[in-house]
Design a protein around this motif. Structure first.
Motif, PDB file in Angstrom:
ATOM      1  N   ASP A 158      42.567  48.304  48.732  1.00 55.87           N
ATOM      2  CA  ASP A 158      42.780  46.660  47.679  1.00 55.87           C
ATOM      3  C   ASP A 158      42.754  45.716  48.180  1.00 55.87           C
ATOM      4  O   ASP A 158      42.797  45.530  48.898  1.00 55.87           O
ATOM      5  N   PHE A 163      46.260  52.377  31.864  1.00 56.11           N
ATOM      6  CA  PHE A 163      45.029  51.232  32.056  1.00 56.11           C
ATOM      7  C   PHE A 163      45.013  50.000  31.427  1.00 56.11           C
ATOM      8  O   PHE A 163      44.769  49.025  31.885  1.00 56.11           O
ATOM      9  N   TRP A 177      47.767  55.941  39.166  1.00 53.27           N
ATOM     10  CA  TRP A 177      46.163  55.957  39.256  1.00 53.27           C
ATOM     11  C   TRP A 177      45.355  55.331  37.838  1.00 53.27           C
ATOM     12  O   TRP A 177      44.564  54.493  38.079  1.00 53.27           O
ATOM     13  N   ILE A 223      43.305  52.301  38.360  1.00 53.41           N
ATOM     14  CA  ILE A 223      41.641  51.930  37.913  1.00 53.41           C
ATOM     15  C   ILE A 223      41.952  49.909  36.461  1.00 53.41           C
ATOM     16  O   ILE A 223      40.506  49.082  37.069  1.00 53.41           O
ATOM     17  N   SER A 248      41.528  46.787  39.457  1.00 50.72           N
ATOM     18  CA  SER A 248      40.205  47.223  39.976  1.00 50.72           C
ATOM     19  C   SER A 248      38.963  47.121  39.476  1.00 50.72           C
ATOM     20  O   SER A 248      37.738  45.650  40.272  1.00 50.72           O
ATOM     21  N   ARG A 249      39.024  46.441  38.280  1.00 51.42           N
ATOM     22  CA  ARG A 249      38.264  45.753  36.929  1.00 51.42           C
ATOM     23  C   ARG A 249      37.335  44.480  37.749  1.00 51.42           C
ATOM     24  O   ARG A 249      36.129  44.334  37.912  1.00 51.42           O
ATOM     25  N   LEU A 256      35.090  44.936  40.473  1.00 51.93           N
ATOM     26  CA  LEU A 256      33.974  45.661  40.244  1.00 51.93           C
ATOM     27  C   LEU A 256      32.219  44.796  40.258  1.00 51.93           C
ATOM     28  O   LEU A 256      32.853  43.957  39.508  1.00 51.93           O
ATOM     29  N   TRP A 307      33.203  48.990  44.566  1.00 53.97           N
ATOM     30  CA  TRP A 307      33.944  49.970  43.627  1.00 53.97           C
ATOM     31  C   TRP A 307      34.431  51.770  44.254  1.00 53.97           C
ATOM     32  O   TRP A 307      34.630  52.221  43.610  1.00 53.97           O
ATOM     33  N   ALA A 318      38.112  51.396  42.164  1.00 56.81           N
ATOM     34  CA  ALA A 318      38.250  52.559  41.221  1.00 56.81           C
ATOM     35  C   ALA A 318      37.865  54.543  41.570  1.00 56.81           C
ATOM     36  O   ALA A 318      37.964  55.062  40.416  1.00 56.81           O
ATOM     37  N   GLY A 361      39.707  57.392  39.463  1.00 57.50           N
ATOM     38  CA  GLY A 361      39.088  58.651  38.788  1.00 57.50           C
ATOM     39  C   GLY A 361      39.004  59.508  39.360  1.00 57.50           C
ATOM     40  O   GLY A 361      39.582  60.269  38.222  1.00 57.50           O
TER      41      GLY A 361
END
Length: 278
Positions: free
Chosen positions: A60, A215, A227, A231, A234-235, A238, A242, A245, A249
């Motif tokens: 990450d 989230f 989890w 996500i 990670s926005r 992106l 990739w 996420a 997911g």
């Protein structure tokens, strides 16, 4: 006979395999990763590395191993799912038993309150309650439990109302059995299949909703290997990174799918009246 019948249901068998695999990962997760350093410690020299032999799921933005965080995150996801469902059952099942067997003003009041809760989408209501509470996984679990108990109350209420007209209930009443004894020792075991089905599907639903809260920044807080939180974090990276996420997911998708398929299979076995058309 039950095992043979269940094994013929391929989707349910697949769901059972998925659930058992997730449980195994949750219990033995620390044996499947190198150590806590890969989960929590930063390594800026390795940040945003794509999947490789050393890091199967990549790293990450802080250089932490995504594979390790997904594996350890399974324990948190199952803790949320099982905890929320257990708390919801403790609230909803007694209410459903009481309201379904008795015909008093109190039973009508609690069922109207249940209807009010059911009229509002659970996610919206959970968001409102979680906003009032402090941010954290415990607050998210409390918010989910306070919004999911009506599903158990309504399920038990309907089953008890149906069972109440049975001959064995009339015989017990004729013998002078107390309402508490009839409800707990006789009605509850007969509505247990519906409770088990609701609980199995509810675990997957609670995991999905908790991931949604994470989230949105209301559930788990950094550096928890959650989890939904993964996500959300990670926005900003992106679509180049990739993998940040994709793998959390997929973990959510596979876990929720497994519990739903298992719940459908249990419904076919435990409640033939609700059996899926084939």
């Amino acid at each position: 006979m039950v095992v043979k019948k269940f094994s013929r249901d391929l989707p349910a068998t697949f769901g059972l395999i998925v659930v058992m695999s997730i449980l195994t990962v949750a219990v033995f997760g620390w044996w499947l990763v190198s150590g806590p350093s890969d989960v929590y410690d930063s390594n800026l020299l390795a940040r945003l590395s794509p999947p490789s032999a050393q890091n199967p799921f990549g790293t990450d933005d802080l250089g932490r191993d995504v594979y390790s965080r997904v594996i350890i995150g399974a324990r948190s996801a199952l803790l949320v799912g099982v905890g929320v469902v257990a708390a919801s059952m403790l609230i909803g099942v007694p209410i459903g038993l009481y309201a379904g067997y008795t015909r008093t003003i109190g039973s009508e009041v609690v069922m109207r309150i249940t209807d009010i809760f059911l009229a509002v989408p659970q996610l919206v209501l959970a968001l409102a309650i979680a906003q009032i509470l402090s941010r954290g996984l415990e607050s998210a679990m409390l918010a989910l439990a306070l919004t999911y108990w009506p599903a158990f109350a309504r399920t038990v209420y309907g089953e008890v109302r149906h069972q109440k007209t049975s001959l064995y209930v009339e015989a017990l009443e004729g013998l002078g059995a107390s309402p508490f004894r009839i409800a707990v020792l006789h009605l509850l075991p007969n509505v247990a299949p519906a409770i088990i089905i609701r609980a199995t599907i509810g675990v997957g639903f609670a995991i999905l909703t908790a991931a949604t809260l994470g989230f949105l920044g209301i559930g788990a807080t950094p550096p928890s290997p959650d989890w939904g939180l993964a996500i959300a974090e990670s926005r900003q990276f992106l679509p180049e990174s990739w993998w940040l996420a994709l793998f959390p997911g997929l973990a959510i998708f596979i876990t929720v799918l497994g519990f739903n398929l298992l719940g459908d299979g249990l419904r076919d076995i435990l409640d033939p009246k609700l059996r899926r058309s084939r």
